[in-house]
Write a protein that holds these residues in place. Sequence first.
Motif, PDB file in Angstrom:
ATOM      1  N   LEU A  53      56.055 -38.711  39.635  1.00 53.49           N
ATOM      2  CA  LEU A  53      55.956 -37.257  39.486  1.00 53.49           C
ATOM      3  C   LEU A  53      54.506 -36.797  39.604  1.00 53.49           C
ATOM      4  O   LEU A  53      54.214 -35.792  40.267  1.00 53.49           O
ATOM      5  CB  LEU A  53      56.530 -36.817  38.129  1.00 53.49           C
ATOM      6  N   GLY A  54      53.602 -37.524  38.972  1.00 53.71           N
ATOM      7  CA  GLY A  54      52.193 -37.171  39.035  1.00 53.71           C
ATOM      8  C   GLY A  54      51.652 -37.226  40.453  1.00 53.71           C
ATOM      9  O   GLY A  54      50.901 -36.342  40.879  1.00 53.71           O
ATOM     10  N   ALA A  55      52.034 -38.246  41.195  1.00 52.55           N
ATOM     11  CA  ALA A  55      51.564 -38.384  42.572  1.00 52.55           C
ATOM     12  C   ALA A  55      52.040 -37.213  43.436  1.00 52.55           C
ATOM     13  O   ALA A  55      51.263 -36.660  44.216  1.00 52.55           O
ATOM     14  CB  ALA A  55      52.029 -39.708  43.155  1.00 52.55           C
ATOM     15  N   VAL A  56      53.296 -36.817  43.278  1.00 51.80           N
ATOM     16  CA  VAL A  56      53.815 -35.698  44.071  1.00 51.80           C
ATOM     17  C   VAL A  56      53.075 -34.407  43.707  1.00 51.80           C
ATOM     18  O   VAL A  56      52.679 -33.638  44.582  1.00 51.80           O
ATOM     19  CB  VAL A  56      55.342 -35.538  43.883  1.00 51.80           C
ATOM     20  N   ARG A  57      52.837 -34.201  42.429  1.00 49.36           N
ATOM     21  CA  ARG A  57      52.086 -33.004  42.014  1.00 49.36           C
ATOM     22  C   ARG A  57      50.684 -32.999  42.629  1.00 49.36           C
ATOM     23  O   ARG A  57      50.198 -31.970  43.077  1.00 49.36           O
ATOM     24  CB  ARG A  57      51.962 -32.961  40.502  1.00 49.36           C
ATOM     25  N   MET A  58      50.031 -34.152  42.591  1.00 50.21           N
ATOM     26  CA  MET A  58      48.663 -34.221  43.104  1.00 50.21           C
ATOM     27  C   MET A  58      48.620 -34.088  44.620  1.00 50.21           C
ATOM     28  O   MET A  58      47.693 -33.482  45.159  1.00 50.21           O
ATOM     29  CB  MET A  58      47.982 -35.522  42.666  1.00 50.21           C
TER      30      MET A  58
END
Length: 89
Positions: A53-58
């Motif tokens: 999830l963090g990677a997609v947000r970033m």
Amino acid sequence: EAAIVRALRLGAPRAEALARLGAVFARRGLFGEALERFAEARALDPRSRAATLGAVRMLREVGRMREASASGATLAAEWPHDGEALALA
């Protein structure tokens, strides 16, 4: 950040620590740095929800929309009942 680094030295799970470090960088607005940490965490644990999830947000934050869109579709398929993953997709 210092607490996470200390925990790593004491043997905390590396993938989880990197995902948490990514979240710290993201809150500071250091999106590229956060993306690197999330990517490292995903390399160690591809099933890590926080890292994914963090990677997609970033990816979205740094303007890499095609990659974010493709990763978002993967999120929706992998976690079809997760509201946060579906919203991000």
